[in-house]
Design a protein around this motif. Structure first.
Motif, mmCIF file in Angstrom:
data_model
loop_
_atom_site.group_PDB
_atom_site.id
_atom_site.type_symbol
_atom_site.label_atom_id
_atom_site.label_comp_id
_atom_site.label_asym_id
_atom_site.label_seq_id
_atom_site.Cartn_x
_atom_site.Cartn_y
_atom_site.Cartn_z
ATOM 1 N N ALA A 11 29.717 51.438 13.322
ATOM 2 C CA ALA A 11 29.469 51.001 14.632
ATOM 3 C C ALA A 11 29.035 52.218 15.615
ATOM 4 O O ALA A 11 27.854 51.865 16.446
ATOM 5 C CB ALA A 11 30.407 49.838 15.175
ATOM 6 N N ALA A 12 29.595 52.949 15.969
ATOM 7 C CA ALA A 12 29.355 54.204 16.561
ATOM 8 C C ALA A 12 28.073 54.747 16.118
ATOM 9 O O ALA A 12 27.214 55.334 17.014
ATOM 10 C CB ALA A 12 30.403 55.030 16.798
ATOM 11 N N ALA A 13 27.575 54.997 15.024
ATOM 12 C CA ALA A 13 26.629 55.411 14.508
ATOM 13 C C ALA A 13 25.283 54.565 14.453
ATOM 14 O O ALA A 13 24.185 55.098 14.250
ATOM 15 C CB ALA A 13 26.690 56.041 13.003
ATOM 16 N N ALA A 14 25.596 53.237 14.542
ATOM 17 C CA ALA A 14 24.396 52.688 14.796
ATOM 18 C C ALA A 14 23.319 53.123 15.847
ATOM 19 O O ALA A 14 23.813 53.236 16.857
ATOM 20 C CB ALA A 14 24.570 51.060 14.943
ATOM 21 N N PRO A 15 22.010 53.061 15.682
ATOM 22 C CA PRO A 15 21.185 53.614 16.512
ATOM 23 C C PRO A 15 20.816 52.386 17.699
ATOM 24 O O PRO A 15 20.888 51.241 17.383
ATOM 25 C CB PRO A 15 19.719 53.796 15.584
ATOM 26 N N ALA A 16 21.047 52.845 19.046
ATOM 27 C CA ALA A 16 20.850 51.974 19.872
ATOM 28 C C ALA A 16 19.537 51.318 19.963
ATOM 29 O O ALA A 16 18.489 51.977 19.753
ATOM 30 C CB ALA A 16 21.138 52.676 21.297
ATOM 31 N N THR A 17 19.398 49.805 20.083
ATOM 32 C CA THR A 17 18.011 49.293 20.282
ATOM 33 C C THR A 17 17.702 49.211 21.882
ATOM 34 O O THR A 17 16.515 48.879 22.336
ATOM 35 C CB THR A 17 18.100 48.066 19.861
ATOM 36 N N ALA A 18 18.746 49.706 22.815
ATOM 37 C CA ALA A 18 18.349 49.458 24.244
ATOM 38 C C ALA A 18 19.575 50.112 25.139
ATOM 39 O O ALA A 18 20.825 50.043 24.761
ATOM 40 C CB ALA A 18 18.405 47.898 24.713
#
Length: 176
Positions: free
Chosen positions: A66-73
């Motif tokens: 979850a921490a590595a997921a790229p931010a969408t905003a």
């Protein structure tokens, strides 16, 4: 294996007062669980056993993913008074706060995922809440907290809080 644990910690679980944990309570590698009773656990209590160790390993894997997921905003720190759709959110300050109501709108998709990445803290004000609409599910909400989460008195939060250091739950708080 971490999914059935309402509380899963590494070093200590301390309870004060007449609280109820709806689900399992796990602790690994620590063994110090205090305050039960007066607190009640509706599921099993696993301390420093293979079940708790496996759940702790799976929790670490979930946190890392979850921490590595790229931010969408990138959004402001204060979430109260806003409505958000599915996505991965971070804040420029690395913290999130909720004063008032945060509404999460799944837009009719019961599998919609919401991830909030706070590099340091999550703090909810007293009587704040997270409201789910249009199919949003608490099981699909992840609060990834690099340090500590503090949930204010009588606040209502939805989702899974994955905190690196600690989670403080105060009087009357509900976590779903």
């Amino acid at each position: 294996t971490a999914a059935n644990y309402a509380v899963l910690a590494a070093s200590t679980v301390t309870n004060t007062g007449p609280t109820t944990i709806n689900g399992d309570l796990g602790l690994s590698p620590g063994t110090a669980i205090t305050g039960f009773p007066p607190g009640q656990v509706s599921g099993t209590v696993d301390a420093a056993n293979p079940a708790a160790l496996q759940a702790q390993n799976d929790l670490t894997a979930a946190y890392t993913a979850a921490a590595a997921a790229p931010a969408t905003a990138t959004i402001p720190v204060e979430l109260g008074g806003t409505t958000l759709t599915p996505g991965v959110y971070d804040s420029p300050a690395g913290t999130f706060g909720i004063t008032g109501t945060l509404t999460l709108d799944a837009q009719g998709d019961p599998n919609a995922i919401f991830i909030f990445q706070a590099a340091s803290t999550l703090i909810t004000a007293s009587a704040s809440s997270v409201n789910l609409i249009n199919g949003a599910q608490a099981a699909n909400i992840y609060w990834v907290v690099g340090s500590s989460a503090t949930l204010g008195t009588y606040s209502i939060i939805q989702g899974n809080i994955l905190a690196q250091a600690s989670i403080t739950v105060t009087t009357g708080t509900a976590v779903s």
